[in-house]
Design an enzyme around this catalytic site. Structure first.
Site, PDB file in Angstrom:
ATOM      1  N   HIS A 176      93.739  23.229  73.375  1.00  0.00           N
ATOM      2  CA  HIS A 176      93.803  22.301  74.501  1.00  0.00           C
ATOM      3  C   HIS A 176      92.848  21.123  74.322  1.00  0.00           C
ATOM      4  CE1 HIS A 176      90.486  24.816  76.356  1.00  0.00           C
ATOM      5  NE2 HIS A 176      90.083  23.634  76.778  1.00  0.00           N
TER       6      HIS A 176
ATOM      7  N   ASP B   9      94.157  29.904  71.459  1.00  0.00           N
ATOM      8  CA  ASP B   9      93.757  28.546  71.835  1.00  0.00           C
ATOM      9  C   ASP B   9      92.835  27.937  70.777  1.00  0.00           C
ATOM     10  OD1 ASP B   9      93.198  26.212  73.147  1.00  0.00           O
ATOM     11  OD2 ASP B   9      92.635  27.150  75.037  1.00  0.00           O
TER      12      ASP B   9
ATOM     13  N   SER C  24      84.566  24.493  76.162  1.00  0.00           N
ATOM     14  CA  SER C  24      85.834  24.719  75.485  1.00  0.00           C
ATOM     15  C   SER C  24      85.686  24.398  74.003  1.00  0.00           C
ATOM     16  CB  SER C  24      86.931  23.838  76.085  1.00  0.00           C
ATOM     17  OG  SER C  24      87.256  24.258  77.389  1.00  0.00           O
TER      18      SER C  24
END
Length: 717
Positions: A89, A225, A652
């Site tokens: 992402h 991810d 992240s």
């Protein structure tokens, strides 16, 4: 100066006293202070490293493998050839920018089978921390209590500029001074930025976003991810703009990759750049979040997501165009929903009020404290009582202007052309820049989608605003017989052809045409209304809150030193958070394991939806248990795991590191129960979610058959 020294000693003493407490797993710690504050506890939890191994200025350390990826994520180096990992992402915008209907890398994935196939990404950068240094004394000596907040900020900017100029002199580094502890401490941060970053590999979205919005912020998770990029440098290993002559960057350190995994209660550390937390908000601020801010923002994104989702499902081209936008909108939307739910569940306002009562009682019993801190809580009540309309107006403006109908935001970019007295050279430079922006805008724009967004979000914006703040032009358009036609048929900004024709034949005579354009007039009215009616009072109240926050922060540490952990709020600076691999019990009758396996992918598989579609090849590998060298001791392929590391947005892509400094996963999310942790952390239920590095290696090796990338890594067993 003496007060400053006392404050420093107090901060260190408080932090150290809690280093041995049960609550020390909470916190986002400055790495250059680990030796004094955290090394002992980290080692008692099983860490085999020293603080110097994690952060060092004089020798290579873990910090040299950790980087800011783009503008808001973390990444880590995993080879001596500049290969880096971050989240899928985080790289989503770059993957999307290279995608088309003919080459749909979002759906199919992308793998460069040689360095020549790696794709450049103009504008994408990565940034390393060279060193961090406390410069509080250099600023505090010039600050006084008699200064207004504006005066104080002017002095801080002036002295910070002097400090950073000196730090940058004779180097290619950048420097910045950032405030910590609500402005009670200041730290100089020296950085190095590389500008040639190329896409190397990304799994299909059915792997990298498996579960999409349904599973976002949720455990158990089965999402791969991750994405891979490579940093390039000039022949001297220094930062350089993109050039085919650049070579792979040689890092000072890269993370070895551990393939033996982890066990329950193993030590874990997440090293990265957490974006923003507000752990020390007073109760009136939490009330604003729950009663005003979050509900208004959630309602606007409810509408956006419903409209965009409908259009994406109807057309593959629109699906590609709006994929990154939809992801950007939905992430915070779901977080705010969970955050509100969690804060109410733990009675955050009640807990804050109990702390405030204890603080006030202690302050009232000490004359010196009462003089300095006695009116802080009363001040909060007064300011928040008056500021709500202006705070809400600002929140709504951000939602409407930056996440709402694009035609308004796009038209605002043309204000530079309306300036008087532009030289022909400057005017032409602006035109060329706008032409490039126009092509980029319309590549991912559909008028029909934007029209529907405009009508729905404009109504919500007007309904939620204090009526004194409603832009006149917007109200007139909404009250017309056909608001969509009123705007979109009276502007050039809904057509790429019209905009390009306008720019190709631009002259000063066309300024009047621009100034009468309906979208241009509307954006100007929206912004001017905000700037004249909302922002001045918002800034006034925000200055009052800045002083209150700084005073309250200092007061908490001095008055209630044993009440809680006093680490600085996240501000996108390099931090270490540490904990253990473990599950949790979020509510009665529910208990979660600490990892998931590939079996769960097949259990969730539903190829009738994009959210849980599984590529045929991946499903076959899982069914046949063809996991290569990446299965655990039970023959299972682990996909994700959770730990008690205190993380937030910005983390992240952060590396999940074991006791030996080896990479065991990538942080990418928090559990639904953890979304409140930016305001109130609860160590019993807050967990971060990480993708297991063995699943990453399996996807690269067995699924994508890009084993040349595996050959670059330093694998450890």
């Amino acid at each position: 100066m003496k007060k400053l020294q006392i404050l420093r000693i107090t901060i260190l003493a408080i932090c150290f006293s809690f280093a041995m407490s049960a609550y020390a797993k909470e916190g986002m710690w400055l790495p250059y202070l680990l030796k004094q504050l955290n090394e002992g506890e980290m080692q008692s939890m099983g860490m085999k490293l020293s603080a110097e191994d994690i952060y060092s200025v004089n020798q290579s350390s873990l910090k040299d493998a950790v980087l800011i990826f783009g503008g808001g994520c973390t990444g880590e180096l995993i080879s001596n050839q500049g290969l880096l990992l971050t989240n899928h992402h985080c790289g989503y915008g770059e993957i999307q920018s290279h995608s088309s209907v003919e080459h749909d890398y979002l759906t199919d994935g992308f793998w460069a089978m040689s360095k020549e196939e790696e794709l450049p990404n103009p504008g994408l950068t990565v940034t390393f921390i060279i060193r961090m240094e406390d410069v509080t004394a250099q600023l505090q000596d010039s600050l006084s209590k008699n200064m207004s907040e504006d005066e104080r900020n002017v002095v801080i900017r002036r002295i910070s500029k002097r400090i950073t100029t000196k730090a940058e002199e004779g180097t290619h580094y950048d420097a910045e001074v950032r405030p910590f502890y609500q402005g009670n401490q200041f730290v100089l941060i020296i950085t190095e930025t590389y500008k040639d970053v190329r896409l190397v590999g990304a799994p299909p979205s059915s792997v990298g976003k498996f579960g999409f919005d349904t599973d976002n912020w949720v455990w158990p998770r089965h999402t791969g991810d991750f994405s891979m990029f490579r940093i390039y440098a000039d022949s001297n290993n220094l930062p350089a703009e993109y050039s085919p002559n650049n070579v792979p960057f040689t890092p000072r350190h890269h993370l070895p990759v551990q393939t033996n995994g982890y066990k329950e209660d193993d030590f874990t550390m997440v090293f990265g750049f957490p974006g923003r937390t507000e752990e020390y908000l007073p109760s009136p601020a939490v009330s604003y979040v729950l009663d005003h801010g979050n509900p208004a923002k959630i309602s606007m994104r409810d509408e956006s997501l419903e409209i965009i989702g409908k259009w994406m499902d109807s057309d593959k081209k629109i699906n590609i165009q709006y994929a990154a936008k939809q992801s950007r909108i939905s992430n915070a939307w779901k977080k705010w929903i969970g955050q509100s739910k969690g804060l109410k569940q733990v009675d955050a306002i009640g807990q804050k009020q109990a702390l405030e009562e204890k603080f006030q009682t202690a302050v009232d019993g000490n004359p010196a404290w009462k003089e300095e801190y006695g009116s802080v809580l009363e001040g909060y009540t007064t300011v928040y009582g008056n500021a709500v309309p202006y705070m809400l107006g600002r929140d709504l403006l951000i939602e409407y202007f930056y996440y709402g109908p694009e035609i308004i935001r796009f038209a605002s970019r043309f204000e530079a052309l309306a300036e008087e007295g532009l030289s022909e050279e400057k005017q032409q430079a602006i035109i060329e820049k706008l032409k490039a922006a126009t092509k980029g805008h319309f590549k991912n724009y559909q008028k029909s989608v934007d029209e529907e967004l405009f009508l729905a979000l404009s109504k919500l914006y007007v309904d939620n605003l204090n009526q004194d703040f409603v832009p006149v032009q917007l109200a007139e358009i909404l009250n017309s017989k056909n608001p969509i036609a009123e705007l979109y048929e009276n502007t050039i900004f809904s057509s790429e052809e019209e905009v390009m024709n306008f720019l190709d034949d631009f002259s000063t005579k066309k300024v009047k045409k621009l100034q009468k354009d309906q979208a241009y007039v509307l954006q100007k009215d929206v912004l001017d209304t905000y700037l004249s009616k909302i922002k001045p009072k918002y800034n006034e109240y925000n200055n009052e809150l800045s002083l209150l926050n700084r005073t309250y922060m200092k007061g908490l540490m001095e008055v209630l030193p044993k009440e809680q952990v006093y680490y600085p709020d996240a501000n996108f600076s390099l931090r270490v958070t540490y904990g253990q691999v473990n599950g949790y019990k979020p509510r009665d009758g529910v208990e979660y394991e600490f990892y998931t396996t590939a079996d769960g992918i097949l259990e969730k598989m539903d190829n009738s939806t994009k959210e849980f579609a599984v590529p045929e090849k991946l499903a076959g590998l899982i069914r046949e248990k063809q996991f290569g060298n990446y299965a655990d001791e039970n023959g299972d392929l682990r996909v994700c795991f959770i730990g008690s590391n205190h993380t937030t947005g910005g983390n992240s892509g952060s590396p999940a590191i074991n006791a030996n400094g080896e990479l065991i996963g990538l942080n990418f999310d928090r559990t639904w129960e953890s979304t409140m942790s930016d305001i109130m952390y609860d160590a019993t239920i807050c967990r971060n979610i990480m993708v297991d590095i063995r699943y990453v290696l399996f996807i690269i090796d067995e699924y994508a058959e890009a084993d040349h990338l595996i050959d670059e890594l330093t694998l450890v067993k």
